[in-house]
Design a protein around this motif. Structure first.
Motif, PDB file in Angstrom:
ATOM      1  N   TYR A   1      -9.147  -8.613  -3.653  1.00 41.76           N
ATOM      2  CA  TYR A   1      -8.384  -9.448  -4.591  1.00 41.76           C
ATOM      3  C   TYR A   1      -8.116  -8.678  -5.885  1.00 41.76           C
ATOM      4  CZ  TYR A   1      -6.904 -13.496  -7.275  1.00 41.76           C
ATOM      5  OH  TYR A   1      -6.174 -14.375  -8.037  1.00 41.76           O
ATOM      6  N   LEU A   2      -9.125  -7.984  -6.380  1.00 43.75           N
ATOM      7  CA  LEU A   2      -8.955  -7.189  -7.597  1.00 43.75           C
ATOM      8  C   LEU A   2      -7.983  -6.035  -7.374  1.00 43.75           C
ATOM      9  CD1 LEU A   2     -12.633  -7.058  -8.892  1.00 43.75           C
ATOM     10  CD2 LEU A   2     -10.707  -8.208  -9.976  1.00 43.75           C
ATOM     11  N   GLN A   3      -8.070  -5.401  -6.211  1.00 41.27           N
ATOM     12  CA  GLN A   3      -7.153  -4.302  -5.882  1.00 41.27           C
ATOM     13  C   GLN A   3      -5.708  -4.781  -5.923  1.00 41.27           C
ATOM     14  OE1 GLN A   3      -8.833  -1.274  -6.268  1.00 41.27           O
ATOM     15  NE2 GLN A   3      -7.619  -0.612  -4.532  1.00 41.27           N
ATOM     16  N   SER A   4      -5.445  -5.926  -5.294  1.00 42.36           N
ATOM     17  CA  SER A   4      -4.073  -6.423  -5.254  1.00 42.36           C
ATOM     18  C   SER A   4      -3.608  -6.924  -6.620  1.00 42.36           C
ATOM     19  CB  SER A   4      -3.919  -7.514  -4.200  1.00 42.36           C
ATOM     20  OG  SER A   4      -4.695  -8.638  -4.542  1.00 42.36           O
ATOM     21  N   ALA A   5      -4.533  -7.475  -7.419  1.00 41.01           N
ATOM     22  CA  ALA A   5      -4.163  -8.015  -8.730  1.00 41.01           C
ATOM     23  C   ALA A   5      -3.861  -6.915  -9.740  1.00 41.01           C
ATOM     24  CB  ALA A   5      -5.274  -8.917  -9.259  1.00 41.01           C
ATOM     25  N   THR A   6      -4.431  -5.740  -9.551  1.00 37.66           N
ATOM     26  CA  THR A   6      -4.262  -4.670 -10.537  1.00 37.66           C
ATOM     27  C   THR A   6      -3.415  -3.507 -10.037  1.00 37.66           C
ATOM     28  OG1 THR A   6      -6.354  -3.657  -9.848  1.00 37.66           O
ATOM     29  CG2 THR A   6      -6.439  -5.203 -11.697  1.00 37.66           C
ATOM     30  N   THR A   7      -2.659  -3.706  -8.977  1.00 38.32           N
ATOM     31  CA  THR A   7      -1.786  -2.630  -8.508  1.00 38.32           C
ATOM     32  C   THR A   7      -0.754  -2.307  -9.582  1.00 38.32           C
ATOM     33  OG1 THR A   7      -0.392  -4.252  -7.386  1.00 38.32           O
ATOM     34  CG2 THR A   7      -2.013  -3.099  -6.046  1.00 38.32           C
ATOM     35  N   GLY A   8      -0.531  -1.041  -9.791  1.00 40.64           N
ATOM     36  CA  GLY A   8       0.440  -0.603 -10.783  1.00 40.64           C
ATOM     37  C   GLY A   8      -0.117  -0.473 -12.188  1.00 40.64           C
ATOM     38  N   PHE A   9      -1.395  -0.724 -12.363  1.00 39.21           N
ATOM     39  CA  PHE A   9      -2.005  -0.582 -13.684  1.00 39.21           C
ATOM     40  C   PHE A   9      -2.252   0.886 -13.998  1.00 39.21           C
ATOM     41  CE2 PHE A   9      -4.241  -4.698 -15.174  1.00 39.21           C
ATOM     42  CZ  PHE A   9      -3.115  -5.433 -14.891  1.00 39.21           C
ATOM     43  N   THR A  10      -2.078   1.239 -15.249  1.00 37.77           N
ATOM     44  CA  THR A  10      -2.469   2.572 -15.684  1.00 37.77           C
ATOM     45  C   THR A  10      -3.991   2.598 -15.815  1.00 37.77           C
ATOM     46  OG1 THR A  10      -2.353   2.027 -18.028  1.00 37.77           O
ATOM     47  CG2 THR A  10      -0.317   2.823 -16.988  1.00 37.77           C
ATOM     48  N   GLU A  11      -4.541   3.787 -15.993  1.00 32.36           N
ATOM     49  CA  GLU A  11      -5.995   3.902 -16.123  1.00 32.36           C
ATOM     50  C   GLU A  11      -6.499   3.148 -17.356  1.00 32.36           C
ATOM     51  OE1 GLU A  11      -9.340   7.391 -16.548  1.00 32.36           O
ATOM     52  OE2 GLU A  11      -7.452   7.857 -15.526  1.00 32.36           O
ATOM     53  N   LEU A  12      -5.737   3.194 -18.440  1.00 33.54           N
ATOM     54  CA  LEU A  12      -6.115   2.493 -19.672  1.00 33.54           C
ATOM     55  C   LEU A  12      -6.075   0.978 -19.471  1.00 33.54           C
ATOM     56  CD1 LEU A  12      -6.920   2.666 -22.628  1.00 33.54           C
ATOM     57  CD2 LEU A  12      -4.480   2.719 -23.200  1.00 33.54           C
TER      58      LEU A  12
END
Length: 121
Positions: A21-32
């Motif tokens: 769930y976390l993987q799909s929710a944060t796709t496209g996030f930068t490292e920051l």
């Protein structure tokens, strides 16, 4: 990214369901952005392993797990009915992982909103 190299693995008691769930929710996030998200989310999150303890304590302090999950109405109901005569508390004990996951889903949404609004710089 390999699961064990993920920053989500630092979260205590993370389940595969929560991880995906976390993987799909944060796709496209930068490292920051991911670092900021984890900082916010980890402070709000409930560990499923801790929920077992809260549910057991719910036999002595009726409604405790529900209050900790911000379910104030259910917490009051459990408090005045002694955990629905103990049956509700037993059900919460059996479903502790699901209770934690549902709460954590709401916290993911709140954390994402804070990141998108730029509340945390």
């Amino acid at each position: 990214m390999i699961m064990f190299d993920s920053p989500f693995m630092m979260l205590p008691g993370i389940t595969p369901q929560e991880y995906s769930y976390l993987q799909s929710a944060t796709t496209g996030f930068t490292e920051l952005q991911l670092k900021r998200f984890l900082m916010i989310y980890s402070s709000k999150r409930r560990n499923p392993d801790d929920m077992v303890l809260y549910c057991i304590l719910g036999f002595f302090v009726p409604g405790l797990p529900r209050f900790l999950l911000n379910q104030i109405g259910m917490g009051i109901l459990y408090f005045f009915t002694y955990g629905l005569c103990g049956i509700g508390t037993i059900i919460d004990l059996v479903n502790h992982k699901n209770l934690a996951f549902e709460y954590n889903q709401r916290m993911v949404f709140e954390s994402l909103q804070m990141i998108k609004m730029g509340t945390i710089l």
